[in-house]
Design a protein around this motif. Structure first.
Motif, PDB file in Angstrom:
ATOM      1  N   GLY A 278       0.803  -1.216   0.000  1.00 41.42           N
ATOM      2  CA  GLY A 278       0.000   0.000   0.000  1.00 41.42           C
ATOM      3  C   GLY A 278       0.834   1.263   0.000  1.00 41.42           C
ATOM      4  N   PRO A 279       0.273   2.336  -0.519  1.00 45.36           N
ATOM      5  CA  PRO A 279       0.998   3.606  -0.603  1.00 45.36           C
ATOM      6  C   PRO A 279       1.130   4.345   0.733  1.00 45.36           C
ATOM      7  N   PHE A 280       0.429   3.879   1.787  1.00 45.21           N
ATOM      8  CA  PHE A 280       0.415   4.604   3.052  1.00 45.21           C
ATOM      9  C   PHE A 280       1.197   3.912   4.162  1.00 45.21           C
ATOM     10  N   GLY A 281       1.664   2.679   3.897  1.00 53.26           N
ATOM     11  CA  GLY A 281       2.459   1.961   4.889  1.00 53.26           C
ATOM     12  C   GLY A 281       1.636   1.320   5.995  1.00 53.26           C
ATOM     13  N   SER A 282       0.328   1.446   5.916  1.00 57.76           N
ATOM     14  CA  SER A 282      -0.576   0.836   6.894  1.00 57.76           C
ATOM     15  C   SER A 282      -1.971   0.813   6.288  1.00 57.76           C
ATOM     16  N   THR A 283      -2.902   0.199   6.996  1.00 53.85           N
ATOM     17  CA  THR A 283      -4.294   0.301   6.575  1.00 53.85           C
ATOM     18  C   THR A 283      -4.762   1.735   6.787  1.00 53.85           C
ATOM     19  N   ILE A 284      -5.849   2.073   6.106  1.00 57.51           N
ATOM     20  CA  ILE A 284      -6.430   3.406   6.236  1.00 57.51           C
ATOM     21  C   ILE A 284      -7.928   3.279   6.503  1.00 57.51           C
ATOM     22  N   ALA A 285      -8.481   4.289   7.136  1.00 62.37           N
ATOM     23  CA  ALA A 285      -9.923   4.333   7.365  1.00 62.37           C
ATOM     24  C   ALA A 285     -10.645   4.565   6.045  1.00 62.37           C
ATOM     25  N   HIS A 286     -11.819   3.982   5.916  1.00 62.01           N
ATOM     26  CA  HIS A 286     -12.675   4.257   4.769  1.00 62.01           C
ATOM     27  C   HIS A 286     -13.032   5.748   4.778  1.00 62.01           C
ATOM     28  N   GLY A 287     -13.070   6.356   3.623  1.00 63.98           N
ATOM     29  CA  GLY A 287     -13.506   7.748   3.552  1.00 63.98           C
ATOM     30  C   GLY A 287     -14.898   7.925   4.142  1.00 63.98           C
ATOM     31  N   TYR A 288     -15.790   6.967   3.847  1.00 60.17           N
ATOM     32  CA  TYR A 288     -17.154   7.082   4.366  1.00 60.17           C
ATOM     33  C   TYR A 288     -17.219   6.822   5.867  1.00 60.17           C
TER      34      TYR A 288
END
Length: 152
Positions: free
Chosen positions: A55-65
């Motif tokens: 992934g481009p962020f190095g971790s999971t990310i929160a859903h925008g929604y």
């Protein structure tokens, strides 16, 4: 916290930042529960290892929604609108996601009262919602939330 009792008090905040909520932590459990509730199990949100490796962020990310769905909760930390017989989340407009919210980020809502109008007894309020991420300059999103109220 701001307490608003009626239309005139709400109107007095027009054009102003009304407040900022306390910081709120978004953890992996909440992301997973949101994925289950919405059936959105994209790996960038739920697969820790793959998100770290690919992934481009190095971790999971929160859903925008997920971050959008926090608006009512965070708004209630900023303003207590009293003497209301009806309150409706009427809509959202002009939202732009500025950056991802990595897992274990703390976020808070900054609210600006853009307009307050009396539509024959129903009060239409437009709030600019800005979701700030701790230690980040760029917000997660900016957009307008529309609430409808009928005061007692």
């Amino acid at each position: 916290m701001i307490i608003i009792h009626n239309f005139n008090e709400y109107k007095s905040f027009e054009g102003q930042i009304i407040g900022t909520s306390p910081w709120y932590l978004i953890d992996q459990n909440q992301i997973n529960l949101f994925a289950d509730a919405t059936l959105d199990h994209q790996w960038i949100h739920t697969d820790k290892q793959r998100s770290e490796d690919e992934g481009p962020f190095g971790s999971t990310i929160a859903h925008g929604y997920l971050t959008l769905s926090l608006i009512p909760f965070l708004w209630k930390q900023i303003a207590n609108v009293r003497n209301v017989k009806m309150e409706i989340n009427y809509g959202i407009e002009n939202f732009k996601f500025g950056q991802a919210v990595p897992v274990n980020s703390e976020v808070r809502l900054q609210a600006t009262v853009r307009s307050v109008n009396d539509l024959k007894g129903t009060i239409k309020v437009i709030i600019e919602a800005r979701l700030l991420i701790r230690n980040q300059v760029k917000p997660a999103y900016i957009g307008d939330v529309i609430f409808l109220y009928q005061f007692l």
